[in-house]
Write a protein that holds these residues in place. Structure first.
Motif, PDB file in Angstrom:
ATOM      1  N   TYR A 111       0.828  -1.203   0.000  1.00  0.00           N
ATOM      2  CA  TYR A 111       0.000   0.000   0.000  1.00  0.00           C
ATOM      3  C   TYR A 111       0.867   1.259   0.000  1.00  0.00           C
ATOM      4  CZ  TYR A 111      -4.245  -2.599   1.398  1.00  0.00           C
ATOM      5  OH  TYR A 111      -5.333  -3.439   1.450  1.00  0.00           O
ATOM      6  N   ALA A 112       0.383   2.303  -0.666  1.00  0.00           N
ATOM      7  CA  ALA A 112       0.989   3.628  -0.548  1.00  0.00           C
ATOM      8  C   ALA A 112       0.372   4.279   0.675  1.00  0.00           C
ATOM      9  CB  ALA A 112       0.732   4.460  -1.801  1.00  0.00           C
ATOM     10  N   GLU A 113       0.979   4.031   1.825  1.00  0.00           N
ATOM     11  CA  GLU A 113       0.457   4.547   3.086  1.00  0.00           C
ATOM     12  C   GLU A 113       1.576   4.557   4.110  1.00  0.00           C
ATOM     13  OE1 GLU A 113      -2.672   1.887   4.199  1.00  0.00           O
ATOM     14  OE2 GLU A 113      -1.306   0.339   4.950  1.00  0.00           O
ATOM     15  N   ASP A 114       1.374   5.322   5.175  1.00  0.00           N
ATOM     16  CA  ASP A 114       2.372   5.434   6.231  1.00  0.00           C
ATOM     17  C   ASP A 114       1.815   4.785   7.498  1.00  0.00           C
ATOM     18  OD1 ASP A 114       4.272   6.105   8.073  1.00  0.00           O
ATOM     19  OD2 ASP A 114       4.380   8.219   7.541  1.00  0.00           O
ATOM     20  N   PRO A 115       2.200   3.544   7.787  1.00  0.00           N
ATOM     21  CA  PRO A 115       1.653   2.860   8.959  1.00  0.00           C
ATOM     22  C   PRO A 115       1.951   3.565  10.275  1.00  0.00           C
ATOM     23  CG  PRO A 115       2.782   1.311   7.500  1.00  0.00           C
ATOM     24  CD  PRO A 115       3.126   2.692   7.027  1.00  0.00           C
ATOM     25  N   ASP A 128       8.291  -1.773   4.538  1.00  0.00           N
ATOM     26  CA  ASP A 128       9.073  -2.163   5.711  1.00  0.00           C
ATOM     27  C   ASP A 128       8.200  -2.854   6.748  1.00  0.00           C
ATOM     28  OD1 ASP A 128      11.347  -1.134   4.564  1.00  0.00           O
ATOM     29  OD2 ASP A 128      11.260   0.774   5.636  1.00  0.00           O
ATOM     30  N   LEU A 129       6.982  -2.390   6.908  1.00  0.00           N
ATOM     31  CA  LEU A 129       6.053  -3.042   7.834  1.00  0.00           C
ATOM     32  C   LEU A 129       5.803  -4.480   7.411  1.00  0.00           C
ATOM     33  CD1 LEU A 129       3.749  -2.603  10.164  1.00  0.00           C
ATOM     34  CD2 LEU A 129       2.255  -2.587   8.180  1.00  0.00           C
ATOM     35  N   LEU A 130       5.620  -4.711   6.115  1.00  0.00           N
ATOM     36  CA  LEU A 130       5.371  -6.067   5.623  1.00  0.00           C
ATOM     37  C   LEU A 130       6.553  -6.986   5.926  1.00  0.00           C
ATOM     38  CD1 LEU A 130       3.803  -5.218   2.138  1.00  0.00           C
ATOM     39  CD2 LEU A 130       2.586  -5.966   4.197  1.00  0.00           C
ATOM     40  N   VAL A 131       7.753  -6.503   5.657  1.00  0.00           N
ATOM     41  CA  VAL A 131       8.948  -7.330   5.897  1.00  0.00           C
ATOM     42  C   VAL A 131       9.064  -7.673   7.381  1.00  0.00           C
ATOM     43  CG1 VAL A 131      11.465  -7.388   5.797  1.00  0.00           C
ATOM     44  CG2 VAL A 131      10.168  -6.406   3.893  1.00  0.00           C
ATOM     45  N   ARG A 132       8.891  -6.672   8.218  1.00  0.00           N
ATOM     46  CA  ARG A 132       9.004  -6.921   9.661  1.00  0.00           C
ATOM     47  C   ARG A 132       7.881  -7.825  10.163  1.00  0.00           C
ATOM     48  NH1 ARG A 132      10.694  -1.049  12.307  1.00  0.00           N
ATOM     49  NH2 ARG A 132      12.546  -0.677  11.021  1.00  0.00           N
ATOM     50  N   SER A 133       6.680  -7.676   9.598  1.00  0.00           N
ATOM     51  CA  SER A 133       5.563  -8.533   9.999  1.00  0.00           C
ATOM     52  C   SER A 133       5.857  -9.989   9.674  1.00  0.00           C
ATOM     53  CB  SER A 133       4.274  -8.095   9.291  1.00  0.00           C
ATOM     54  OG  SER A 133       3.908  -6.772   9.627  1.00  0.00           O
ATOM     55  N   LEU A 134       6.357 -10.217   8.464  1.00  0.00           N
ATOM     56  CA  LEU A 134       6.641 -11.587   8.037  1.00  0.00           C
ATOM     57  C   LEU A 134       7.743 -12.238   8.868  1.00  0.00           C
ATOM     58  CD1 LEU A 134       6.499 -10.912   4.198  1.00  0.00           C
ATOM     59  CD2 LEU A 134       4.914 -12.395   5.453  1.00  0.00           C
ATOM     60  N   ARG A 135       8.625 -11.411   9.433  1.00  0.00           N
ATOM     61  CA  ARG A 135       9.731 -11.940  10.241  1.00  0.00           C
ATOM     62  C   ARG A 135       9.469 -11.866  11.738  1.00  0.00           C
ATOM     63  NH1 ARG A 135      14.522  -9.196   6.513  1.00  0.00           N
ATOM     64  NH2 ARG A 135      14.491 -10.810   4.886  1.00  0.00           N
ATOM     65  N   ALA A 177       9.082   1.076  14.264  1.00  0.00           N
ATOM     66  CA  ALA A 177      10.198   1.792  14.889  1.00  0.00           C
ATOM     67  C   ALA A 177      11.244   2.131  13.832  1.00  0.00           C
ATOM     68  CB  ALA A 177      10.820   0.926  15.984  1.00  0.00           C
ATOM     69  N   PRO A 178      12.016   3.191  14.059  1.00  0.00           N
ATOM     70  CA  PRO A 178      13.053   3.555  13.083  1.00  0.00           C
ATOM     71  C   PRO A 178      14.004   2.396  12.802  1.00  0.00           C
ATOM     72  CG  PRO A 178      12.764   5.297  14.700  1.00  0.00           C
ATOM     73  CD  PRO A 178      11.953   4.133  15.195  1.00  0.00           C
ATOM     74  N   ALA A 179      14.546   2.378  11.599  1.00  0.00           N
ATOM     75  CA  ALA A 179      15.469   1.319  11.191  1.00  0.00           C
ATOM     76  C   ALA A 179      16.751   1.384  12.008  1.00  0.00           C
ATOM     77  CB  ALA A 179      15.772   1.444   9.702  1.00  0.00           C
ATOM     78  N   ASP A 180      17.534   0.328  11.954  1.00  0.00           N
ATOM     79  CA  ASP A 180      18.807   0.263  12.663  1.00  0.00           C
ATOM     80  C   ASP A 180      19.648   1.505  12.361  1.00  0.00           C
ATOM     81  OD1 ASP A 180      20.987  -1.560  14.012  1.00  0.00           O
ATOM     82  OD2 ASP A 180      21.914  -0.736  12.203  1.00  0.00           O
ATOM     83  N   ARG A 238      23.210  17.177   4.944  1.00  0.00           N
ATOM     84  CA  ARG A 238      22.129  16.932   5.896  1.00  0.00           C
ATOM     85  C   ARG A 238      20.958  16.281   5.161  1.00  0.00           C
ATOM     86  NH1 ARG A 238      19.805  21.513   7.312  1.00  0.00           N
ATOM     87  NH2 ARG A 238      18.765  20.613   9.130  1.00  0.00           N
ATOM     88  N   TYR A 239      20.445  15.225   5.769  1.00  0.00           N
ATOM     89  CA  TYR A 239      19.307  14.515   5.193  1.00  0.00           C
ATOM     90  C   TYR A 239      18.232  14.314   6.264  1.00  0.00           C
ATOM     91  CZ  TYR A 239      22.536  13.137   1.437  1.00  0.00           C
ATOM     92  OH  TYR A 239      23.437  13.129   0.397  1.00  0.00           O
ATOM     93  N   ARG A 240      17.010  14.284   5.802  1.00  0.00           N
ATOM     94  CA  ARG A 240      15.909  13.872   6.668  1.00  0.00           C
ATOM     95  C   ARG A 240      15.450  12.499   6.218  1.00  0.00           C
ATOM     96  NH1 ARG A 240      12.435  17.693   5.722  1.00  0.00           N
ATOM     97  NH2 ARG A 240      11.227  16.541   4.177  1.00  0.00           N
ATOM     98  N   GLY A 241      15.478  11.539   7.108  1.00  0.00           N
ATOM     99  CA  GLY A 241      15.019  10.200   6.771  1.00  0.00           C
ATOM    100  C   GLY A 241      13.508  10.170   6.631  1.00  0.00           C
ATOM    101  N   GLU A 242      13.034   9.451   5.614  1.00  0.00           N
ATOM    102  CA  GLU A 242      11.592   9.323   5.399  1.00  0.00           C
ATOM    103  C   GLU A 242      11.175   7.866   5.669  1.00  0.00           C
ATOM    104  OE1 GLU A 242      10.079  12.004   5.019  1.00  0.00           O
ATOM    105  OE2 GLU A 242      11.539  13.375   4.156  1.00  0.00           O
ATOM    106  N   PRO A 243      10.067   7.652   6.348  1.00  0.00           N
ATOM    107  CA  PRO A 243       9.092   8.669   6.755  1.00  0.00           C
ATOM    108  C   PRO A 243       9.210   9.128   8.196  1.00  0.00           C
ATOM    109  CG  PRO A 243       8.107   6.518   6.945  1.00  0.00           C
ATOM    110  CD  PRO A 243       9.522   6.288   6.484  1.00  0.00           C
ATOM    111  N   ASP A 244      10.247   8.667   8.943  1.00  0.00           N
ATOM    112  CA  ASP A 244      10.252   8.968  10.382  1.00  0.00           C
ATOM    113  C   ASP A 244      10.702  10.382  10.702  1.00  0.00           C
ATOM    114  OD1 ASP A 244      13.030   8.951  10.114  1.00  0.00           O
ATOM    115  OD2 ASP A 244      13.263   6.950  10.939  1.00  0.00           O
TER     116      ASP A 244
END
Length: 662
Positions: A330-334, A410-417, A440-443, A497-503
């Motif tokens: 999905y194009a959505e922000d969990p 990312d939610l899907l990958v983490r859910s499956l694992r 939660a934010p990535a490593d 400088r970068y802003r990480g998306e979507p967190d």
């Protein structure tokens, strides 16, 4: 014999049906709104007919226009897909009245199952186990929690869980409004909400000659907002007794209404393993590919065969083999209340490997609009065992290149694992319990390495050539920069400088421009092995990692073996004009204002967390809450107003703190 088929739908399901049409030598006809004029389903069809307008109510829900389109294109049959008019008995009748073949169940069966309240009465008479309905006018605290559901339609729209009596009236209003907007019917009903229940369903296929197949079970328990996210077949952990009862109940439900074609009978399985009938979907389901995978069948081809009056094969269905799992992209922000996302989909590439299947309505370069469901694609994995299928799907999603709006990848990958999913300990409350951990934010170390790769690639891109080092001299064109033995040449460190998306986490990385090319600054243990504008190889603590880089305007997409990262390049200094006024309520997505809180006007007193504005986007309602207790000092929103993301809707001003006496 069907020779020309109009698909009364859009997106991935239309593309999927056209795939079967091509295999069977059937001409495929698409319909499209103005917003979908260049959509993938239109490009894949043999013929296409325009439905003027953009909103579903003006286009895909206009049965009269769809029937006229079928006649204009010379179609002899109509397939409704899922959603829109797929379970609309009046539309099915109109198709047949026009002399066209309807690829779906009899009109009477649709009518009987269209209202969930009437369907439950019918199923009870057929001996199918049920949950007793509740009267919303007389419920007490002992009846809680309860579930409000739309009497018509599905897809999680018009559903609300009520845990407090004081919230019942407001939730009834919201559920009815959402159901009316989605299905044209605001009727809702209540039933007990089963905590930690599993959503298990049975695929049925019936012909007009008295044969009904039960094509195994599916588990669809992982849901957000009562909409499925991950589905699998067969449903894991069911004993033979429960599985047999589900099959028998599903066949009884189909026979009770004289069903033909593809349908799904949905059950809620209690923690104790007792099944309760939920509803029957009189159409093809979104998750049908997992059943196709384990049975080796083309369910759309069977639908067409049955619509032509042919019987199902006398030998019965094939024996199921292996396990299949499907994930909806999905194009959505969990992490932000599942907010749908819009914009240009720059890249969509999923590994094409044995055991994997991609059903999608988009390709790179398409635009995700505000009018329709935010599902981009379904990725399906099939393998001999559940463990292998889950692992294959997780890895495929992790390696996919998806550039553009935020997705739930990312939610899907983490859910499956997740340990609970791996062990098949799943129920409909999975995301209620685990969402915070899953979003939660990535490593941090890997994210910093990805940001460093982005900065190094951009540094090379901005230099006099596209690569430096022994294999590419400055200004000689594209080529990798290889680094073996080299020494730093002193220079001022450059920062990015970068802003990480979507967190939204900010990252600052530094590098120096050495004779051999850019090298990390203040990054002990990190060594650059190769760098060019589209690929960077780093070694950190003896481990080599490759990063593919893609830049689109101020966005940088970094894809690596361990995940993907999106960064927004930030200016060195913050622009003061970008700051919004404290207490501002901004539109979190493009959409339409559908209603305001009762009595909401400038000068009104509001409480922190109070719903003030309801915004509809991608067929779902989203509440905009008061950020603080105070006074509404500005109101720009009004029902019917279409807004873009970031639009100022209202301002809440907190009372001034009392001055201290000195």
């Amino acid at each position: 014999m069907i020779t020309t088929l109009l698909v009364a739908n859009r997106g991935e399901i239309a593309c999927r049906i056209f795939r079967t049409c091509r295999a069977l030598g059937i001409t495929g006809v698409a319909v499209h709104s103005d917003a979908d004029a260049d959509a993938l389903h239109v490009r894949e069809a043999d013929l296409a007919v325009r439905l003027p307008g953009a909103a579903p109510s003006d286009t895909y829900l206009r049965g009269d226009l769809v029937v006229a389109a079928a006649l204009a294109a010379g179609a002899d049959a109509v397939h409704p897909g899922y959603g829109f008019l797929s379970e609309n008995a009046a539309f099915a009748a109109a198709v047949q009245d026009a002399g066209l073949r309807w690829v779906g169940p009899p009109v009477k069966a649709i009518e009987l199952m269209a209202s969930k309240t009437r369907a439950k009465e019918l199923m009870g008479a057929a001996g199918v186990p049920l949950l007793a309905p509740l009267d919303t006018g007389s419920v007490t605290a002992a009846d809680l929690p309860l579930l409000l559901k739309a009497a018509s339609g599905g897809g999680g729209r018009g559903m609300r869980v009520v845990r407090e009596l004081g919230a019942l009236e407001a939730e009834l209003t919201a559920a009815s409004a959402e159901a009316a907007a989605a299905f044209g019917d605001g009727e809702v009903f209540a039933e007990p909400y089963v905590e930690r229940g599993r959503h298990v369903e049975v695929q049925v296929m019936a012909d007009g000659h008295g044969t009904v197949w039960a094509l195994g079970t599916r588990d669809c328990s992982l849901q957000r907002r009562h909409q499925k996210v991950i589905e699998e077949a067969p449903a894991p952990g069911l004993d033979d007794t429960v599985r047999a009862r589900l099959h028998e109940s599903a066949v009884a439900a189909a026979r009770a209404v004289g069903y033909t074609g593809a349908g799904t009978v949905e059950f809620l399985l209690s923690a104790g393993g007792r099944p309760y009938f939920l509803e029957m979907n009189t159409r093809l389901q979104v998750e049908h590919p997992v059943t196709e995978a384990v049975f080796g069948l083309d369910l759309v081809a069977l639908q067409l065969r049955i619509a032509e009056g042919e019987p199902l094969p006398a030998a019965g269905p094939p024996q199921p083999e292996g396990h299949a799992v499907e994930a909806r992209l999905y194009a959505e922000d969990p992490a932000r209340d599942w907010q749908p996302q819009t914009g240009a989909l720059l890249t969509l590439a999923v590994p094409d490997e044995p055991g994997l299947r991609l059903d999608t309505g988009y390709t790179g370069g398409d635009t995700i609009g505000v009018h329709y469901d935010p599902m981009l694609a379904k990725v399906i994995a099939h393998a001999p065992t559940r463990t292998e299928a889950v692992r294959l799907l997780a890895r495929a999603l992790e390696r996919a290149r998806i550039h553009g709006p935020v997705t739930n990848r990312d939610l899907l990958v983490r859910s499956l694992r997740h340990p609970d999913f791996v062990a098949a300990r799943v129920d409909t409350g999975f995301y209620d319990r685990h969402l915070a951990d899953l979003t939660a934010p990535a490593d941090a170390d890997r994210t910093r390495a990805a940001a460093l790769a982005a900065a190094l690639a951009q540094a090379v891109h901005a230099g006099p050539g596209t690569g430096t080092g022994p294999e590419s001299r400055p200004g000689t064109g594209p080529g990798p920069a290889r680094f073996g033995a080299w020494r730093n040449v002193t220079s001022q460190p450059q920062t990015k400088r970068y802003r990480g998306e979507p967190d939204g986490t900010e990252h600052e990385v530094a590098y120096r421009t050495a004779r051999g090319g850019p090298v990390p600054h203040d990054a002990p243990g990190v060594r650059v092995l190769a760098v060019r504008p589209d690929r960077v190889t780093l070694e950190a603590d003896g481990v080599t990692r490759h990063f593919d880089i893609a830049v689109h305007h101020d966005r940088v997409y970094v894809d690596g073996a361990g995940g993907s990262y999106t960064f927004t390049a930030l200016p060195r200094f913050t622009d003061p004009s970008a700051q919004s006024e404290p207490g501002s309520l901004l539109a979190p997505m493009p959409g339409t204002v559908v209603r305001l809180a009762d009595g909401l006007a400038r000068g009104a007193a509001v409480e922190a967390g109070q719903p003030l504005i309801w915004l509809e986007a991608m067929k779902m309602e989203h509440r905009i809450l008061a950020p603080a207790t105070g006074t509404l000092t500005a109101l720009h929103a009004a029902p019917g107003l279409q807004v873009e993301v970031g639009a100022l809707l209202a301002v809440v001003t907190e009372p001034a703190a009392p001055e201290e006496n000195v």
